[in-house]
Design an enzyme around this catalytic site. Structure first.
Site, PDB file in Angstrom:
ATOM      1  N   ASP A 152      -4.656  -8.297  -3.753  1.00 27.18           N
ATOM      2  CA  ASP A 152      -5.036  -8.072  -2.362  1.00 27.18           C
ATOM      3  C   ASP A 152      -6.387  -8.710  -1.987  1.00 27.18           C
ATOM      4  OD1 ASP A 152      -5.033  -7.143   0.223  1.00 27.18           O
ATOM      5  OD2 ASP A 152      -5.109  -5.028  -0.259  1.00 27.18           O
ATOM      6  N   HIS A 181       0.830  -1.219   0.000  1.00 27.75           N
ATOM      7  CA  HIS A 181       0.000   0.000   0.000  1.00 27.75           C
ATOM      8  C   HIS A 181       0.863   1.267   0.000  1.00 27.75           C
ATOM      9  CE1 HIS A 181      -3.462  -2.505   0.260  1.00 27.75           C
ATOM     10  NE2 HIS A 181      -3.160  -2.944   1.474  1.00 27.75           N
TER      11      HIS A 181
HETATM   12 ZN   LIG Z   1      -3.501  -6.996   2.203  1.00 24.20          ZN
END
Ligand SMILES: [Zn+2]
Length: 460
Positions: free
Chosen positions: A325, A274
């Site tokens: 993800d 991220h």
């Molecule tokens: Zn994750």
């Protein structure tokens, strides 16, 4: 050992360009080699109407979250500002309903979808370890091994990023929904990583990395200890949410990447997943350490996390890779487009990540690298390019697919990256073994049926 062969596609991606009449050998060791290194009688596999690319690398996945796709797209009554943290509670509900075989079934379906769209390696960030009340299974690695079995049954190469999880958060009350994730202490966590390495070392398609979950979920002492581990990759969720940064400042008096720098975790072996909430100083720290960032654009969009300022990271010398993800979508070409696309919306201009020195295909070659080579480097997997010596992981796209019409070799890389639908994927090889043929996988029907049955039970 397999029989060597030579792949002869119409077009082949090499160093950011599409080559005509190029061929590539696959040796008995499952790695690419120059065709001239193979005996004259080596069989040739003519790939008519195909363009050959390196297999795509999905550097960040939570496979079981495939179960909650499309099940969290509404406001919870009484919570008008639905956010990441309410989504997380629903995700925990699914996580806590799964036994070992369920983890296998859910993971297999996610991996199958990945294979069908050209993903050949998955970095599985695995944090479901124990039974629903937190009691360990007889084999402490039971669930990690189920995930690995699912990946290998589908045929994917897998880097199991074994997560360490200590707590709900700084001064946060214990959340019973997280009991399946906890390790007692950092030594137990690192012993589990080593244990998994030991039991999987016979299969070259499996590797194991360490993944302290986040600065929220592990204390400073754990990070210091992980930084002393001499080898192997380290992945970690960092700076996905503003609340997480605020909690880090409250606990440590510094921002997440400042803390990671101080404990000595930032290096080429470290990938931050991220990196949405970054200060200028943190960008510089990442760049100086040559640390990596895995961006997960479709998930960051789905959860309302924000946009990763990948242009600033790239300028600082940070290598970028991509992950699916939460499995909100599984399409790595799309993730690569979104990496650039989100920046266009943010900066209100075009070609933001283009370094401007490599012509009309330069940006697309960079984005393809994020979806292949940089992901492989982040996972320390010897793949990610059609290059002698690397594992023979490749994907062939159908030049006759409607999304590919008009493709010319000269501008082809950009046309491919910005135009190809995942449905154009026809063949996929991992370590020289073909796992997808003519767009089909032998496990698709069974996996889909068993997954549907599981989803009905979990959400009954
Ligand atoms: Zn994750």
């Amino acid at each position: 050992m397999a029989t060597p062969y030579i792949l002869e596609p119409d077009l082949l991606l090499c160093d950011g360009a599409l080559l005509e009449q190029a061929s590539l050998g696959v040796g008995a060791d499952g790695r690419f080699c120059a065709p001239t290194k193979l005996p004259k009688a080596t069989p040739k596999v003519r790939l008519t109407g195909r363009v050959l690319l390196p297999g795509l690398v999905n550097a960040h996945s939570h496979a079981f979250q495939r179960l909650i796709r499309g099940r969290t797209e509404f406001l919870t009554p009484g919570r008008p500002a639905d956010d990441f943290w309410t989504w997380r509670e629903r995700m925990y509900h699914a996580a806590n309903a799964l036994g070992p075989e369920d983890v296998y079934v859910a993971s297999r379906q996610a991996f199958l979808e990945m294979a069908l769209c050209g993903i050949t390696t998955v970095g599985e960030f695995h944090y479901l370890h124990h039974g629903p009340n937190g009691e360990p299974y007889h084999d402490r690695n039971e669930l990690a091994l189920q995930v690995i079995r699912a990946a290998r049954d589908v045929g994917l190469r897998v880097a199991l990023l074994r997560v360490g999880y200590a707590r709900t958060g700084y001064e946060a009350p214990d959340n019973p929904l997280q009991r399946r994730f906890y390790d007692g202490d950092v030594d137990g966590f690192l012993a589990a990583v080593e244990g998994l390495r030991g039991v999987t070392k016979g299969d070259p398609a499996i590797s194991v990395g360490a993944a302290p979950h986040s600065v929220r979920a592990v204390p400073r002492g754990w990070l210091e200890r992980v930084a002393q581990v001499p080898s192997g990759v380290v992945h970690m969720h960092v700076a996905e949410q503003a609340a997480e940064v605020a909690a880090c400042q409250a606990e440590h008096g510094r921002r997440p990447f400042e803390l990671l720098h101080e404990v000595g975790l930032l290096s080429e072996r470290f990938t931050a997943v991220h990196g949405v909430e970054l200060s200028q100083r943190e960008v510089a720290l990442l760049g100086m350490a040559r640390a990596r960032v895995c961006v997960c654009p479709s998930t960051e969009r789905n959860l309302g996390d924000g946009v990763v300022e990948a242009d600033l990271l790239q300028e600082a010398g940070v290598s970028l890779c991509l992950g699916t993800d939460s499995q909100a979508e599984i399409d790595l070409f799309s993730e690569a487009r979104l990496l650039e696309g989100h920046l266009r919306l943010l900066r209100k201009r075009r070609a933001v990540l283009d370094k401007g020195d490599r012509g009309p295909n330069g940006l697309s070659a960079q984005l393809l690298n994020a979806a292949t080579l940089h992901g492989a480097e982040s996972l320390a997997v010897e793949a990610g390019a059609l290059r002698p010596g690397l594992f023979a992981d490749a994907v062939a796209l159908d030049l006759a697919h409607p999304s590919m019409a008009g493709l010319s070799p000269k501008a082809g890389v950009a046309q491919l990256l910005f135009g190809a639908a995942a449905a154009a994927v026809r063949e996929v090889w991992v370590g020289g073994h073909k796992i997808v043929s003519e767009g089909a996988h032998p496990l698709a029907a069974q996996s889909g049926q068993e997954f549907s049955k599981l989803a009905r039970r979990v959400f009954a």
